[in-house]
Design a protein around this motif. Structure first.
Motif, mmCIF file in Angstrom:
data_model
loop_
_atom_site.group_PDB
_atom_site.id
_atom_site.type_symbol
_atom_site.label_atom_id
_atom_site.label_comp_id
_atom_site.label_asym_id
_atom_site.label_seq_id
_atom_site.Cartn_x
_atom_site.Cartn_y
_atom_site.Cartn_z
ATOM 1 N N TYR A 221 38.139 25.986 56.459
ATOM 2 C CA TYR A 221 38.824 26.878 55.502
ATOM 3 C C TYR A 221 39.715 27.920 56.196
ATOM 4 O O TYR A 221 40.869 28.128 55.807
ATOM 5 C CB TYR A 221 37.780 27.557 54.608
ATOM 6 N N SER A 235 39.592 26.319 48.568
ATOM 7 C CA SER A 235 38.445 25.783 47.803
ATOM 8 C C SER A 235 38.798 25.294 46.398
ATOM 9 O O SER A 235 38.103 24.466 45.837
ATOM 10 C CB SER A 235 37.365 26.858 47.689
ATOM 11 N N LEU A 241 36.100 29.703 38.186
ATOM 12 C CA LEU A 241 35.617 31.092 38.247
ATOM 13 C C LEU A 241 36.277 31.932 37.152
ATOM 14 O O LEU A 241 35.640 32.775 36.527
ATOM 15 C CB LEU A 241 35.927 31.700 39.615
ATOM 16 N N GLU A 274 36.922 36.181 51.102
ATOM 17 C CA GLU A 274 37.877 36.075 49.983
ATOM 18 C C GLU A 274 37.184 36.327 48.644
ATOM 19 O O GLU A 274 37.766 36.927 47.741
ATOM 20 C CB GLU A 274 38.559 34.702 49.978
ATOM 21 N N ARG A 278 37.768 39.303 45.549
ATOM 22 C CA ARG A 278 37.649 39.137 44.096
ATOM 23 C C ARG A 278 36.793 40.268 43.510
ATOM 24 O O ARG A 278 37.145 40.875 42.507
ATOM 25 C CB ARG A 278 37.058 37.752 43.803
ATOM 26 N N TYR A 336 49.185 26.059 38.992
ATOM 27 C CA TYR A 336 48.473 26.515 40.189
ATOM 28 C C TYR A 336 49.490 26.762 41.301
ATOM 29 O O TYR A 336 50.545 26.119 41.353
ATOM 30 C CB TYR A 336 47.440 25.474 40.654
ATOM 31 N N SER A 338 49.334 28.098 45.692
ATOM 32 C CA SER A 338 48.485 28.589 46.787
ATOM 33 C C SER A 338 48.596 30.105 46.886
ATOM 34 O O SER A 338 49.586 30.701 46.430
ATOM 35 C CB SER A 338 48.961 27.981 48.107
ATOM 36 N N ALA A 346 55.890 36.531 44.644
ATOM 37 C CA ALA A 346 55.739 37.867 44.037
ATOM 38 C C ALA A 346 56.574 38.878 44.821
ATOM 39 O O ALA A 346 57.295 39.703 44.244
ATOM 40 C CB ALA A 346 54.262 38.270 44.026
ATOM 41 N N TYR A 371 44.188 32.214 35.704
ATOM 42 C CA TYR A 371 44.465 33.628 35.439
ATOM 43 C C TYR A 371 43.164 34.417 35.267
ATOM 44 O O TYR A 371 42.304 34.061 34.477
ATOM 45 C CB TYR A 371 45.334 33.782 34.179
HETATM 46 C C1 LIG Z 1 50.433 37.786 43.059
HETATM 47 C C2 LIG Z 1 49.057 37.158 43.050
HETATM 48 C C3 LIG Z 1 48.423 36.908 41.832
HETATM 49 C C4 LIG Z 1 47.142 36.330 41.822
HETATM 50 N N1 LIG Z 1 46.548 36.067 40.609
HETATM 51 C C5 LIG Z 1 45.286 35.544 40.576
HETATM 52 C C6 LIG Z 1 44.644 35.244 39.347
HETATM 53 O O1 LIG Z 1 45.163 35.478 38.253
HETATM 54 N N2 LIG Z 1 43.405 34.669 39.399
HETATM 55 C C7 LIG Z 1 42.767 34.420 40.594
HETATM 56 O O2 LIG Z 1 41.645 33.895 40.581
HETATM 57 N N3 LIG Z 1 43.353 34.724 41.749
HETATM 58 C C8 LIG Z 1 44.580 35.262 41.807
HETATM 59 N N4 LIG Z 1 45.174 35.527 43.011
HETATM 60 C C9 LIG Z 1 44.377 35.408 44.243
HETATM 61 C C10 LIG Z 1 44.434 34.054 44.977
HETATM 62 O O3 LIG Z 1 45.759 33.660 45.151
HETATM 63 C C11 LIG Z 1 43.679 32.971 44.254
HETATM 64 O O4 LIG Z 1 42.375 33.407 43.933
HETATM 65 C C12 LIG Z 1 43.524 31.716 45.115
HETATM 66 O O5 LIG Z 1 44.788 31.274 45.538
HETATM 67 C C13 LIG Z 1 42.822 30.651 44.318
HETATM 68 O O6 LIG Z 1 42.729 29.442 45.027
HETATM 69 P P1 LIG Z 1 41.341 29.009 45.667
HETATM 70 O O7 LIG Z 1 40.274 29.053 44.667
HETATM 71 O O8 LIG Z 1 41.580 27.746 46.364
HETATM 72 O O9 LIG Z 1 41.112 30.190 46.705
HETATM 73 P P2 LIG Z 1 40.330 30.230 48.078
HETATM 74 O O10 LIG Z 1 41.315 30.598 49.123
HETATM 75 O O11 LIG Z 1 39.533 29.028 48.307
HETATM 76 O O12 LIG Z 1 39.364 31.495 47.908
HETATM 77 C C14 LIG Z 1 38.045 31.367 47.335
HETATM 78 C C15 LIG Z 1 37.941 32.294 46.158
HETATM 79 O O13 LIG Z 1 38.096 33.638 46.601
HETATM 80 C C16 LIG Z 1 38.789 34.395 45.607
HETATM 81 N N5 LIG Z 1 40.045 34.891 46.167
HETATM 82 C C17 LIG Z 1 40.766 34.343 47.163
HETATM 83 N N6 LIG Z 1 41.843 35.112 47.443
HETATM 84 C C18 LIG Z 1 41.791 36.142 46.581
HETATM 85 C C19 LIG Z 1 42.610 37.279 46.361
HETATM 86 N N7 LIG Z 1 43.707 37.518 47.079
HETATM 87 N N8 LIG Z 1 42.281 38.124 45.373
HETATM 88 C C20 LIG Z 1 41.177 37.925 44.623
HETATM 89 N N9 LIG Z 1 40.347 36.883 44.797
HETATM 90 C C21 LIG Z 1 40.658 36.011 45.759
HETATM 91 C C22 LIG Z 1 39.073 33.453 44.451
HETATM 92 O O14 LIG Z 1 38.070 33.601 43.489
HETATM 93 C C23 LIG Z 1 39.026 32.086 45.109
HETATM 94 O O15 LIG Z 1 38.671 31.071 44.202
HETATM 95 C C24 LIG Z 1 46.480 36.063 43.047
HETATM 96 C C25 LIG Z 1 47.133 36.324 44.244
HETATM 97 C C26 LIG Z 1 48.410 36.853 44.254
HETATM 98 C C27 LIG Z 1 49.076 37.113 45.571
#
Ligand SMILES: Cc1cc2nc3c(=O)[nH]c(=O)nc-3n(C[C@H](O)[C@H](O)[C@H](O)COP(=O)(O)OP(=O)(O)OC[C@H]3O[C@@H](n4cnc5c(N)ncnc54)[C@H](O)[C@@H]3O)c2cc1C
Length: 417
Positions: A221, A235, A241, A274, A278, A336, A338, A346, A371
């Motif tokens: 990861y 992930s 979530l 990460e 959250r 979706y 990344s 943004a 979201y």
């Molecule tokens: C402008 C912007 C808007 C975003 N809007 C959202 C949104 O509406 N909903 C959302 O769940 N995430 C949001 N994120 C955070 C993040 O981009 C996503 O959680 C992540 O890309 C989801 O993919 P993943 O589950 O594979 O994350 P992974 O990288 O696998 O991370 C595991 C988990 O950690 C949490 N996480 C990871 N990065 C962040 C972060 N920067 N902030 C908060 N939690 C995080 C998430 O729950 C995620 O599922 C945003 C980020 C940015 C920059």
């Protein structure tokens, strides 16, 4: 005979749902309800629908799975369109229940819904349950929570907090009160799948999580999390979530078990890290509340003015900047994006196009399948320099990001041709 209502909000699951468990223990009859809010179908001030198609489909799938799980317990799910107060007033008239159990959502609109119900005489019991850590046993009072993420994390780690334990599985659910629910069953909503990569629902969430660990993806990861293409670089837990199809605590517990059996490494730590971001954005809502939703955020300055032509270029992926256009098209097509691309697009909207950060946040709300009110608002504030980040904003250099993350144009070709 106690009749109560369980109001499913962003917790569309039966496992690790303490609020539902409380309701099941307290009531002799329980009516599980989901309210489809009309304001999510309306247009935002920036001229687009508040909840886009991708999330509607994922939500609908999640509700269908939830209903089928409830039926396995001899219960059911009542889906009702309408404003929260109207819906519960009507249900109260039918089943004579004024006790409502639900999860607590610490964001302005959701708090307002609870306040309205309380003012109308409902006994409502919101339970905080969406964070990985237990909000009650943090090493600081919420009002004294460190503003800076690193300090927040250090305090958590110093006190050896990892996650709160999920609650036991439900053994039974009280029977339904007498009510005609046939009219509420098929709202004729978004059952046509777009063939997206994500299938909503609690079972689907657990299947996805289990496979993620079985395939030992946590190990890589840290190295892959900033990539742009595919299902495995991060992930992809976020859609489940966000709707609460699984809890963050359940994931953290699985992560901890994984570390015991397969070993701790940078990847497993970073995944937890990460998930901590959250939580951090969630807890900031307890400290700052509505201020996080004002145009200035926590800063002293207003954001940029809204320009609809610019906004159309950005949101439709027609800025002329290839990396941005690829990202915005991926978002629109799939719901979706990344984390890296979210940051880049943004930043481009705020700093290069001088766009209104709130319009950007609203566009993400509309488009993102995952979201989440706290994470979206928190990340937009962070990039716009209107949150708690002492660096006062996070502009990304698009040329550098392009070279770093898409040097061979593979990502751009994927979405632009
Ligand atoms: C402008 C912007 C808007 C975003 N809007 C959202 C949104 O509406 N909903 C959302 O769940 N995430 C949001 N994120 C955070 C993040 O981009 C996503 O959680 C992540 O890309 C989801 O993919 P993943 O589950 O594979 O994350 P992974 O990288 O696998 O991370 C595991 C988990 O950690 C949490 N996480 C990871 N990065 C962040 C972060 N920067 N902030 C908060 N939690 C995080 C998430 O729950 C995620 O599922 C945003 C980020 C940015 C920059």
């Amino acid at each position: 005979m106690t009749t109560a209502i369980y109001w499913f909000r962003n917790d569309l699951r039966l496992k690790d749902n303490p609020s539902l468990m409380q309701a099941c223990m307290a009531a002799d009859q329980l009516l599980p309800v989901y309210v489809h809010l009309p304001n999510l179908e309306q247009e935002t001030p920036w001229g687009f629908q508040r909840m886009g198609q991708h999330r509607k489909i994922f939500l609908d799938q999640s509700l269908q799975e939830l209903r089928s799980e409830l039926r396995d317990f001899g219960s059911d799910l009542v889906e009702v369109p309408g404003d929260v107060l109207d819906v519960f007033e009507k249900l109260r008239a039918q089943i004579d229940a004024d006790v409502i159990y639900c999860e607590q959502i610490q964001a302005p609109e959701e708090l307002e819904q609870v306040a309205l119900l309380r003012n109308a005489g409902f006994k409502i019991n919101p339970v905080w349950q969406s964070s990985m850590l237990d909000s009650q046993s943090l090493p600081f009072q919420m009002q004294e929570m460190p503003d800076v993420f690193t300090q927040f994390r250090q305090q958590i780690e110093k006190n050896k907090f990892r996650f709160a334990y999920p609650v036991d599985h439900l053994k039974s659910i009280p029977p339904l009160p007498a009510i005609d629910i046939s009219s509420t069953q098929s709202l004729g909503r978004n059952t046509i799948s777009t063939g997206g990569k994500f299938q909503g629902g609690e079972q689907s969430a657990h299947t996805h999580i289990q496979q993620y660990f079985e395939r030992r993806l946590p190990d890589t990861y840290k190295q892959t999390r900033n990539q742009l293409i595919g299902m495995d670089y991060s992930s992809k837990f976020s859609p489940w979530l966000a709707q609460g199809c699984c809890s963050a605590r359940t994931i953290a517990k699985q992560l901890s078990e994984y570390e015991i059996c397969c070993g701790e490494n940078e990847g497993t730590y970073w995944l937890w890290f990460e998930l901590l971001w959250r939580d951090y954005f969630r807890f900031l809502h307890f400290k700052y509340g509505k201020k996080l939703y004002s145009p200035k955020g926590l800063s002293k300055h207003l954001g940029n003015e809204f320009d609809s032509e610019h906004f159309f270029k950005w949101s439709s992926g027609n800025t002329g900047e290839s990396l941005i256009d690829a990202g915005m098209r991926e978002l629109k097509k799939t719901g979706y994006l990344s984390n890296r691309m979210r940051q880049i697009v943004a930043s481009y909207w705020i700093y290069d196009m001088k766009g209104d950060w709130q319009a950007g946040a609203a566009w993400f709300e509309s488009q993102l399948i995952d979201y989440d009110v706290y994470s979206n608002q928190g990340n937009w504030l962070y990039i716009a320099g209107k949150g708690t980040d002492p660096r006062g904003g996070r502009p990304f250099n698009v040329a550098k990001q392009t070279l770093d993350h898409d040097p061979d144009e593979v990502y751009r070709k994927m979405w632009l041709t």
